[in-house]
Design a protein around this motif. Sequence first.
Motif, PDB file in Angstrom:
ATOM      1  N   TRP A   1       0.974  -1.179   0.089  1.00 49.44           N
ATOM      2  CA  TRP A   1      -0.016  -0.053  -0.037  1.00 49.44           C
ATOM      3  C   TRP A   1       0.910   1.162   0.028  1.00 49.44           C
ATOM      4  CZ3 TRP A   1      -0.735   3.428   4.181  1.00 49.44           C
ATOM      5  CH2 TRP A   1      -1.736   4.589   3.868  1.00 49.44           C
ATOM      6  N   LEU A   2       1.838   1.270   0.742  1.00 48.41           N
ATOM      7  CA  LEU A   2       2.867   2.481   0.892  1.00 48.41           C
ATOM      8  C   LEU A   2       3.456   2.658  -0.462  1.00 48.41           C
ATOM      9  CD1 LEU A   2       4.463   1.911   4.350  1.00 48.41           C
ATOM     10  CD2 LEU A   2       2.844   3.653   3.838  1.00 48.41           C
ATOM     11  N   GLU A   3       4.009   1.681  -1.078  1.00 47.23           N
ATOM     12  CA  GLU A   3       4.694   1.585  -2.276  1.00 47.23           C
ATOM     13  C   GLU A   3       3.853   2.180  -3.484  1.00 47.23           C
ATOM     14  OE1 GLU A   3       6.657  -2.200  -2.368  1.00 47.23           O
ATOM     15  OE2 GLU A   3       7.894  -1.559  -0.970  1.00 47.23           O
ATOM     16  N   SER A   4       2.585   1.813  -3.420  1.00 46.04           N
ATOM     17  CA  SER A   4       1.780   2.299  -4.435  1.00 46.04           C
ATOM     18  C   SER A   4       1.164   3.629  -4.190  1.00 46.04           C
ATOM     19  CB  SER A   4       0.498   1.254  -4.603  1.00 46.04           C
ATOM     20  OG  SER A   4      -0.183   1.156  -3.497  1.00 46.04           O
TER      21      SER A   4
ATOM     22  N   SER B   1       1.229   7.834  -4.160  1.00 49.53           N
ATOM     23  CA  SER B   1       1.607   8.627  -5.060  1.00 49.53           C
ATOM     24  C   SER B   1       2.941   9.452  -4.477  1.00 49.53           C
ATOM     25  CB  SER B   1       0.630   9.757  -5.632  1.00 49.53           C
ATOM     26  OG  SER B   1       0.115  10.417  -4.499  1.00 49.53           O
ATOM     27  N   TRP B   2       3.043   9.443  -3.086  1.00 52.44           N
ATOM     28  CA  TRP B   2       4.290  10.126  -2.535  1.00 52.44           C
ATOM     29  C   TRP B   2       5.442   9.247  -2.742  1.00 52.44           C
ATOM     30  CZ3 TRP B   2       3.939  13.480   2.629  1.00 52.44           C
ATOM     31  CH2 TRP B   2       2.834  14.342   2.420  1.00 52.44           C
ATOM     32  N   SER B   3       5.420   7.979  -2.479  1.00 48.25           N
ATOM     33  CA  SER B   3       6.223   7.099  -2.760  1.00 48.25           C
ATOM     34  C   SER B   3       6.848   6.990  -4.036  1.00 48.25           C
ATOM     35  CB  SER B   3       5.937   5.610  -2.300  1.00 48.25           C
ATOM     36  OG  SER B   3       7.003   4.697  -2.455  1.00 48.25           O
ATOM     37  N   ALA B   4       5.751   6.802  -5.138  1.00 51.32           N
ATOM     38  CA  ALA B   4       6.262   6.834  -6.385  1.00 51.32           C
ATOM     39  C   ALA B   4       6.779   8.147  -6.842  1.00 51.32           C
ATOM     40  CB  ALA B   4       4.852   6.814  -7.157  1.00 51.32           C
TER      41      ALA B   4
ATOM     42  N   PRO C   1       9.855   1.106   1.825  1.00 48.17           N
ATOM     43  CA  PRO C   1       9.574   0.736   3.004  1.00 48.17           C
ATOM     44  C   PRO C   1      10.253  -0.825   3.329  1.00 48.17           C
ATOM     45  CG  PRO C   1       7.431   0.971   1.883  1.00 48.17           C
ATOM     46  CD  PRO C   1       8.639   1.487   0.962  1.00 48.17           C
ATOM     47  N   THR C   2       9.809  -1.800   2.269  1.00 50.66           N
ATOM     48  CA  THR C   2       9.944  -3.185   2.322  1.00 50.66           C
ATOM     49  C   THR C   2      11.790  -3.250   2.549  1.00 50.66           C
ATOM     50  OG1 THR C   2       8.290  -3.438   0.778  1.00 50.66           O
ATOM     51  CG2 THR C   2       9.805  -5.267   1.209  1.00 50.66           C
TER      52      THR C   2
ATOM     53  N   ARG D   1      14.983  -7.576   0.238  1.00 48.21           N
ATOM     54  CA  ARG D   1      14.040  -7.233  -0.722  1.00 48.21           C
ATOM     55  C   ARG D   1      14.026  -5.702  -1.003  1.00 48.21           C
ATOM     56  NH1 ARG D   1       8.822  -9.106   2.408  1.00 48.21           N
ATOM     57  NH2 ARG D   1       7.878  -8.921   0.188  1.00 48.21           N
ATOM     58  N   LEU D   2      13.893  -5.118  -2.248  1.00 50.76           N
ATOM     59  CA  LEU D   2      14.038  -4.002  -2.652  1.00 50.76           C
ATOM     60  C   LEU D   2      12.431  -3.529  -2.351  1.00 50.76           C
ATOM     61  CD1 LEU D   2      15.472  -1.568  -3.726  1.00 50.76           C
ATOM     62  CD2 LEU D   2      14.946  -2.123  -5.824  1.00 50.76           C
ATOM     63  N   THR D   3      11.469  -4.037  -3.030  1.00 54.13           N
ATOM     64  CA  THR D   3      10.119  -3.742  -2.810  1.00 54.13           C
ATOM     65  C   THR D   3       9.402  -4.983  -2.509  1.00 54.13           C
ATOM     66  OG1 THR D   3       9.648  -3.972  -5.012  1.00 54.13           O
ATOM     67  CG2 THR D   3      10.399  -1.970  -4.496  1.00 54.13           C
ATOM     68  N   VAL D   4       8.070  -5.052  -2.402  1.00 56.99           N
ATOM     69  CA  VAL D   4       7.426  -6.126  -2.166  1.00 56.99           C
ATOM     70  C   VAL D   4       7.472  -7.161  -3.194  1.00 56.99           C
ATOM     71  CG1 VAL D   4       5.038  -7.015  -2.215  1.00 56.99           C
ATOM     72  CG2 VAL D   4       5.534  -4.913  -0.791  1.00 56.99           C
ATOM     73  N   ASP D   5       7.723  -6.588  -4.379  1.00 59.96           N
ATOM     74  CA  ASP D   5       7.695  -7.449  -5.723  1.00 59.96           C
ATOM     75  C   ASP D   5       9.142  -7.901  -6.044  1.00 59.96           C
ATOM     76  OD1 ASP D   5       5.026  -7.734  -5.774  1.00 59.96           O
ATOM     77  OD2 ASP D   5       4.855  -5.918  -6.632  1.00 59.96           O
TER      78      ASP D   5
END
Lengths: 165, 183
Positions: free
Chosen positions: A8-11, A13-16, A90-91, A157-161
């Motif tokens: 949720w955090l990674e998606s 708009s601030w994070s992006a 965050p991840t 892990r860099l991101t969730v994916d």
Amino acid sequence: MFDPLFSWLESSSWSAWIVGSPSLFAFPGILAAHTIGLGLLVGLSAAFDLRLLGVAPGIPPRAFARFLPVMWFGLWLNVVTGLALLLAYPTKALTNPVFYLKLSLIAGGLLILRATLRRVRESLAISGTTKLLAAVSLIVWAAAIASGRLLAYTCTRLTVDFPCE
Amino acid sequence: MIAFQVQLEAWLRSFTSVADFMQLRWSWPAAESAHFIGLTLLFGSIAAWDLRLVGAVKQVPISAFHKLVPFAVLGFAINVTSGLTFLMTSPEQYVYNPAFHLKVLCLLLAGLNVMVFYLTSFRRIAQSGAGQQPPLLGRLSGAVSLALWITVIICGRMITFYRPANNCRAADVVSFLADCVVR
């Protein structure tokens, strides 16, 4: 377990924006500001520790209290920029044990700084305990800096994916 | 200019034993940590000194703060050493990098500022007592030093974002930014 939160955090708009914007004020600027905050807070704290250990005896230790506003500025700059960097990846941070080590070391450094400042306010003489605290402070800050640098090399892990590297 | 950069890159590359050592698993991260610890030592001592020059903590004589300067020199020595290990390991990432060029320019200007300071106002300032404000030239030198070192830190952080793409060579900064920068 926290993957839905990270995702949720990674998606957001601030994070992006922080991660993806080509603007120098996004990720690069935040990183640079984080380093300047480090220099102000830890640099002046280290100068204070060196004074307590006997360097520059002409400066009354209490005089370092005058630099407190600058150190506070450095601290808050790094809280804000640190949160922004956390929001960006965050991840990467929260799944890395070294990140928690870094936060603990910063907390330790700040507590020691508070203790040494109080000691020089209460007494003009620099006791052996104060000197010991100053020496430990230098080591704790150096370890905090090193653990911060190592975050880039110890993440899994860099991101969730995506994994790191 | 480009010919000089190619020569410099080749010369830096000739220190193969340093590069070999830096390829070990933890060498580069350790050198980076040392570079940031050196930065803190350098910047903290210089900031305390510069802030006093600019006019903070006036009740303490300036000469008392001057005793912190050797630690700034120590931090600088740590950073020149660790910095050279980066240059000798991946010279192409720095020699053609405009952020690195600006960083070196600011380092040279900071050195020049120190030289001018010691040649002009240092002797008078060293003798001034508690409660005294340095002369305008001294205050100016402190402000210039702070601004330059902050710029050095910013440029250092920007190096990663202006790394040239593999084997990309450009004749000037504009074409470099257009053709070579990977972000």
